[in-house]
Each structure stands twice: as structure tokens, then as C-alpha cells.
Design a protein around this motif. Structure first.
Motif, PDB file in Angstrom:
ATOM      1  N   ALA A 218     118.915 -23.355  -9.047  1.00 33.41           N
ATOM      2  CA  ALA A 218     117.466 -23.202  -9.177  1.00 33.41           C
ATOM      3  C   ALA A 218     116.749 -24.501  -8.824  1.00 33.41           C
ATOM      4  CB  ALA A 218     117.112 -22.766 -10.599  1.00 33.41           C
ATOM      5  N   GLU A 219     117.309 -25.618  -9.281  1.00 34.37           N
ATOM      6  CA  GLU A 219     116.722 -26.926  -8.962  1.00 34.37           C
ATOM      7  C   GLU A 219     116.758 -27.185  -7.463  1.00 34.37           C
ATOM      8  OE1 GLU A 219     118.956 -29.699 -11.198  1.00 34.37           O
ATOM      9  OE2 GLU A 219     118.074 -29.137 -13.132  1.00 34.37           O
ATOM     10  N   GLN A 220     117.853 -26.785  -6.815  1.00 30.12           N
ATOM     11  CA  GLN A 220     117.979 -26.980  -5.375  1.00 30.12           C
ATOM     12  C   GLN A 220     116.929 -26.166  -4.628  1.00 30.12           C
ATOM     13  OE1 GLN A 220     119.732 -29.210  -4.066  1.00 30.12           O
ATOM     14  NE2 GLN A 220     120.237 -28.700  -1.952  1.00 30.12           N
ATOM     15  N   ARG A 221     116.728 -24.924  -5.045  1.00 29.86           N
ATOM     16  CA  ARG A 221     115.706 -24.087  -4.395  1.00 29.86           C
ATOM     17  C   ARG A 221     114.314 -24.684  -4.586  1.00 29.86           C
ATOM     18  NH1 ARG A 221     118.928 -19.908  -6.651  1.00 29.86           N
ATOM     19  NH2 ARG A 221     117.478 -19.731  -8.416  1.00 29.86           N
ATOM     20  N   GLN A 222     114.070 -25.186  -5.788  1.00 27.52           N
ATOM     21  CA  GLN A 222     112.768 -25.782  -6.076  1.00 27.52           C
ATOM     22  C   GLN A 222     112.542 -27.022  -5.223  1.00 27.52           C
ATOM     23  OE1 GLN A 222     110.749 -24.323  -8.547  1.00 27.52           O
ATOM     24  NE2 GLN A 222     109.099 -25.615  -7.771  1.00 27.52           N
ATOM     25  N   TRP A 223     113.593 -27.841  -5.101  1.00 33.03           N
ATOM     26  CA  TRP A 223     113.490 -29.061  -4.301  1.00 33.03           C
ATOM     27  C   TRP A 223     113.211 -28.741  -2.837  1.00 33.03           C
ATOM     28  CZ3 TRP A 223     117.378 -30.912  -0.725  1.00 33.03           C
ATOM     29  CH2 TRP A 223     117.083 -32.173  -0.189  1.00 33.03           C
ATOM     30  N   ILE A 224     113.912 -27.772  -2.301  1.00 34.39           N
ATOM     31  CA  ILE A 224     113.703 -27.380  -0.901  1.00 34.39           C
ATOM     32  C   ILE A 224     112.275 -26.874  -0.699  1.00 34.39           C
ATOM     33  CG2 ILE A 224     114.352 -25.685   0.861  1.00 34.39           C
ATOM     34  CD1 ILE A 224     117.241 -25.933  -0.164  1.00 34.39           C
ATOM     35  N   ASN A 225     111.796 -26.071  -1.642  1.00 32.19           N
ATOM     36  CA  ASN A 225     110.460 -25.494  -1.516  1.00 32.19           C
ATOM     37  C   ASN A 225     109.369 -26.560  -1.665  1.00 32.19           C
ATOM     38  OD1 ASN A 225     108.654 -23.019  -1.478  1.00 32.19           O
ATOM     39  ND2 ASN A 225     108.061 -23.913  -3.437  1.00 32.19           N
ATOM     40  N   ASP A 226     109.550 -27.475  -2.625  1.00 32.57           N
ATOM     41  CA  ASP A 226     108.508 -28.453  -2.931  1.00 32.57           C
ATOM     42  C   ASP A 226     108.514 -29.668  -2.023  1.00 32.57           C
ATOM     43  OD1 ASP A 226     107.775 -26.798  -4.986  1.00 32.57           O
ATOM     44  OD2 ASP A 226     108.572 -28.060  -6.592  1.00 32.57           O
ATOM     45  N   TRP A 227     109.704 -30.039  -1.494  1.00 33.82           N
ATOM     46  CA  TRP A 227     109.798 -31.300  -0.770  1.00 33.82           C
ATOM     47  C   TRP A 227     110.350 -31.174   0.642  1.00 33.82           C
ATOM     48  CZ3 TRP A 227     107.085 -34.940  -2.935  1.00 33.82           C
ATOM     49  CH2 TRP A 227     106.880 -34.898  -4.313  1.00 33.82           C
ATOM     50  N   VAL A 228     111.437 -30.435   0.815  1.00 31.44           N
ATOM     51  CA  VAL A 228     112.062 -30.369   2.136  1.00 31.44           C
ATOM     52  C   VAL A 228     111.181 -29.630   3.143  1.00 31.44           C
ATOM     53  CG1 VAL A 228     114.057 -29.606   3.451  1.00 31.44           C
ATOM     54  CG2 VAL A 228     114.367 -30.518   1.144  1.00 31.44           C
ATOM     55  N   LEU A 229     110.723 -28.449   2.777  1.00 33.56           N
ATOM     56  CA  LEU A 229     109.909 -27.665   3.705  1.00 33.56           C
ATOM     57  C   LEU A 229     108.593 -28.370   4.064  1.00 33.56           C
ATOM     58  CD1 LEU A 229     110.531 -24.026   2.407  1.00 33.56           C
ATOM     59  CD2 LEU A 229     111.585 -25.193   4.366  1.00 33.56           C
ATOM     60  N   PRO A 230     107.875 -28.942   3.099  1.00 32.48           N
ATOM     61  CA  PRO A 230     106.674 -29.706   3.470  1.00 32.48           C
ATOM     62  C   PRO A 230     106.982 -30.890   4.380  1.00 32.48           C
ATOM     63  CG  PRO A 230     106.594 -29.126   1.155  1.00 32.48           C
ATOM     64  CD  PRO A 230     107.976 -28.769   1.631  1.00 32.48           C
ATOM     65  N   LEU A 231     108.116 -31.566   4.126  1.00 35.58           N
ATOM     66  CA  LEU A 231     108.501 -32.695   4.971  1.00 35.58           C
ATOM     67  C   LEU A 231     108.756 -32.230   6.401  1.00 35.58           C
ATOM     68  CD1 LEU A 231     109.394 -35.636   5.425  1.00 35.58           C
ATOM     69  CD2 LEU A 231     111.672 -34.978   4.626  1.00 35.58           C
ATOM     70  N   MET A 232     109.482 -31.129   6.552  1.00 34.60           N
ATOM     71  CA  MET A 232     109.751 -30.602   7.890  1.00 34.60           C
ATOM     72  C   MET A 232     108.464 -30.172   8.557  1.00 34.60           C
ATOM     73  SD  MET A 232     113.214 -28.408   7.040  1.00 34.60           S
ATOM     74  CE  MET A 232     113.324 -27.746   8.705  1.00 34.60           C
ATOM     75  N   GLY A 233     107.550 -29.594   7.781  1.00 35.71           N
ATOM     76  CA  GLY A 233     106.266 -29.192   8.340  1.00 35.71           C
ATOM     77  C   GLY A 233     105.474 -30.372   8.867  1.00 35.71           C
ATOM     78  N   ARG A 234     105.494 -31.483   8.122  1.00 33.79           N
ATOM     79  CA  ARG A 234     104.787 -32.679   8.584  1.00 33.79           C
ATOM     80  C   ARG A 234     105.412 -33.228   9.851  1.00 33.79           C
ATOM     81  NH1 ARG A 234     104.728 -33.654   2.991  1.00 33.79           N
ATOM     82  NH2 ARG A 234     106.486 -35.105   3.106  1.00 33.79           N
ATOM     83  N   LYS A 235     106.743 -33.186   9.929  1.00 40.66           N
ATOM     84  CA  LYS A 235     107.407 -33.679  11.134  1.00 40.66           C
ATOM     85  C   LYS A 235     107.039 -32.832  12.350  1.00 40.66           C
ATOM     86  CE  LYS A 235     111.418 -36.128   9.249  1.00 40.66           C
ATOM     87  NZ  LYS A 235     111.100 -37.400   9.949  1.00 40.66           N
ATOM     88  N   VAL A 236     106.970 -31.516  12.170  1.00 37.95           N
ATOM     89  CA  VAL A 236     106.590 -30.625  13.269  1.00 37.95           C
ATOM     90  C   VAL A 236     105.163 -30.915  13.723  1.00 37.95           C
ATOM     91  CG1 VAL A 236     106.088 -28.217  13.864  1.00 37.95           C
ATOM     92  CG2 VAL A 236     108.207 -28.790  12.651  1.00 37.95           C
ATOM     93  N   ARG A 237     104.272 -31.174  12.762  1.00 41.75           N
ATOM     94  CA  ARG A 237     102.861 -31.420  13.087  1.00 41.75           C
ATOM     95  C   ARG A 237     102.625 -32.860  13.542  1.00 41.75           C
ATOM     96  NH1 ARG A 237     102.465 -29.094   8.092  1.00 41.75           N
ATOM     97  NH2 ARG A 237     101.520 -30.968   7.170  1.00 41.75           N
ATOM     98  N   GLY A 238     103.612 -33.729  13.357  1.00 38.49           N
ATOM     99  CA  GLY A 238     103.456 -35.123  13.752  1.00 38.49           C
ATOM    100  C   GLY A 238     102.536 -35.907  12.838  1.00 38.49           C
ATOM    101  N   VAL A 239     102.521 -35.553  11.550  1.00 38.47           N
ATOM    102  CA  VAL A 239     101.690 -36.269  10.584  1.00 38.47           C
ATOM    103  C   VAL A 239     102.579 -36.823   9.469  1.00 38.47           C
ATOM    104  CG1 VAL A 239      99.691 -34.816  11.071  1.00 38.47           C
ATOM    105  CG2 VAL A 239     101.235 -34.188   9.204  1.00 38.47           C
ATOM    106  N   THR A 240     102.053 -37.779   8.718  1.00 38.10           N
ATOM    107  CA  THR A 240     102.790 -38.345   7.592  1.00 38.10           C
ATOM    108  C   THR A 240     101.865 -38.460   6.393  1.00 38.10           C
ATOM    109  OG1 THR A 240     102.283 -40.718   7.870  1.00 38.10           O
ATOM    110  CG2 THR A 240     104.030 -39.785   9.269  1.00 38.10           C
ATOM    111  N   MET A 241     102.463 -38.685   5.223  1.00 39.03           N
ATOM    112  CA  MET A 241     101.693 -38.819   3.989  1.00 39.03           C
ATOM    113  C   MET A 241     100.894 -40.119   3.951  1.00 39.03           C
ATOM    114  SD  MET A 241     104.425 -37.305   1.205  1.00 39.03           S
ATOM    115  CE  MET A 241     103.237 -37.362  -0.143  1.00 39.03           C
ATOM    116  N   GLY A 242     101.220 -41.055   4.830  1.00 41.63           N
ATOM    117  CA  GLY A 242     100.511 -42.328   4.823  1.00 41.63           C
ATOM    118  C   GLY A 242      99.420 -42.452   5.856  1.00 41.63           C
TER     119      GLY A 242
END
Length: 278
Positions: A218-242
Motif C-alpha cells: 500500500a505504501e508503494q502504491r501511495q508513493w508511486i501515485n504521490d511522487w513518481v507519477l508527478p515526477l515523470m509528468g514534470r519530466k515529460v513537460r520539461g518543468v521542475t519544482m524549482g
């Protein structure tokens, strides 16, 4: 360092040095971090220390060289900490040879200022099998940083060897950035490297509770949903949190020996409110 000498600490780098994971709404960019804690302890030990932190999350080596290097040098610091390259390692197109050539050049430029320079190896975070292919890159990075520290006469904080970070509670929810406890411990180790006694209250953990396979899944699914997928989305869009953030402490501030940077930030907010009301 004797009290009569000029005392200016400048920190440069990315989220590691900005303080991500050590959340504090009262401070710039909503974080505190190990570098702030080091600056505060330096001021407690020897009043008069000034501090600037130019680090911004998500920045790559090229950004740090372009945006932080010369401003840091121009401040004529007496102490510099540098951590850079972690984000580049995670970019699969990165040439590690070119990355470390740039790192070596920057470290030599900083060492040439005559300031005491502190470099860091990178911790091999046990995040997920998804990131296991990066282990060789991280090992090469650490090998090169150790060599560069010897070449430049820099102090080396061999972060990779700190077994305390095997405890998952030393890491934030994203598993990539240190938690408050992790930042406090790192500040303690930096100060120890500098030969400075500190009053940091380290977090003492009880033995971790055993988690079932179902809990871990459950923790792994939560981590992927909350952090991995948003990170991949930012990489696709070419944007960063900074992208829309600026340095937390872009100009040297004198660190209060009592109350630290939180006291300084509170005074800044009060002065800003007064200015707007005038």
C-alpha cells in the motif's frame, strides 16, 4: 575560526542544500534544512557569522554553475559547502564524464577563493528497484568527488557511508529528500567535520515497527501515485519544482546568536508589513 576573522558561510547547490524535506512555513521557500542549522550553530559558537544560501531545488550542474558560482565567489566567503549533480544523475541522458569534469572545474574555482570548502558524496538511497540502474552512476560520482576533494584540499563529508540513513525515518515521504531528522543529523556531521561543537537535539528513534506485506504494498502504491507519477509528468513537460523559486538567502545575513534564522525571518516579515502599510 578566531572571533576577529571575517566569517561568511555560503551554501550552493540544489534541493539537498536548499532544505527540502525539513518543512517550515516561517522560512523562505517553506523549508529550513541542514545548512540553516549549520549557520545557526556557527553563530552560537562564535557570534558575527553571516550566511547566504543560493541553492534552489531541481537545479542541475549547469544551472548551479551559471547562476550560483560567481555570485558565491563575489561574496568572498570564508566557508563554502557544495553539493551538486544529484539531479543530473537521475537524467538518463547525462554524460557522467562531462558532469564530473564540470564539477571538478567548479570545485577548483571555489577552492581558489581560499575559503574552507566542504564537498559531499551522494547517498545511495534505497528508494525502489526502479532506481537501481542509477547505482553505478552514483558510485562513479562518489569516487570522483573523493578524488576532487583530495585534489582541491577540500573537506569531504562522506555521506554515502553514514549508516544512520538506513532508517527510512531519516527520509521524507518522497524517499529522495531527508526528513527533519535527517537534516538535523547531517548538520551535526557537518559541524563535527568543521570541529564545531553543537547543541542540535538529534531525533532518537524507537526500533521500527514491523510492517506486513500488505502495508508495504500500500505504501508503494501511495508513493508511486504521490511522487513518481508527478515526477515523470514534470519530466515529460520539461518543468521542475524549482522553476519559479529563487534562492532563500540570496545575500549575506547576519545570523542572530539567539533565535537563529527564524527570528531573522520574523523581523523581515514585520518590516515588510510596515513598509506596505506606510
Amino acid at each position: 575560526m578566531p572571533d576577529h576573522e571575517r566569517k561568511l558561510y555560503v551554501a550552493i547547490g540544489d534541493s539537498f542544500t536548499e532544505g527540502v524535506g525539513d518543512w517550515n512555513k516561517q522560512l523562505p521557500n517553506g523549508v529550513r534544512g541542514w545548512a540553516d542549522r549549520v549557520a545557526e550553530q556557527l553563530a552560537k559558537n562564535s557570534p558575527g557569522w553571516q550566511y547566504a544560501n543560493l541553492a534552489v531545488r531541481s537545479k542541475r550542474m549547469r544551472h548551479i554553475i551559471a547562476d550560483q558560482l560567481e555570485p558565491a565567489v563575489a561574496m568572498n566567503p570564508t566557508l563554502i559547502t557544495l553539493y551538486a549533480g544529484g539531479n543530473d544523475i537521475m537524467d538518463l541522458g547525462t554524460s557522467m564524464e562531462k558532469l564530473m569534469a564540470d564539477y571538478r572545474w567548479m570545485a577548483k574555482r571555489l577552492a581558489a577563493t581560499g575559503a574552507r570548502l566542504v564537498l559531499f558524496t551522494g547517498y545511495n538511497v534505497k528508494v525502489s528497484l526502479l532506481l537501481e540502474p542509477l547505482k553505478k552512476r552514483n558510485a562513479y560520482f562518489n569516487e570522483q568527488v573523493r578524488a576532487i576533494a583530495k585534489e582541491t584540499g577540500a573537506l569531504l563529508l562522506d555521506y554515502e557511508t553514514f549508516t544512520e540513513y538506513e532508517d527510512r525515518r531519516m527520509w521524507g515521504d518522497d524517499r529522495l529528500h531527508m526528513s527533519k531528522a535527517g537534516h538535523k543529523y547531517l548538520a551535526h556531521r557537518v559541524l563535527k567535520l568543521l570541529g564545531i561543537k553543537d547543541s542540535i537535539k538529534l531525533t532518537l528513534f524507537e526500533p521500527p515497527e514491523r510492517r506486513s506485506l500488505r502495508q508495504r504494498a500500500a505504501e508503494q502504491r501511495q508513493w508511486i501515485n504521490d511522487w513518481v507519477l508527478p515526477l515523470m509528468g514534470r519530466k515529460v513537460r520539461g518543468v521542475t519544482m524549482g522553476d519559479h523559486l529563487t534562492a532563500r538567502w540570496p545575500r549575506p545575513v547576519t545570523v542572530p546568536e539567539k533565535g537563529g534564522l527564524r527570528k531573522f525571518a520574523k523581523k523581515q516579515r514585520k518590516a515588510e508589513r510596515a513598509r506596505r502599510a506606510a
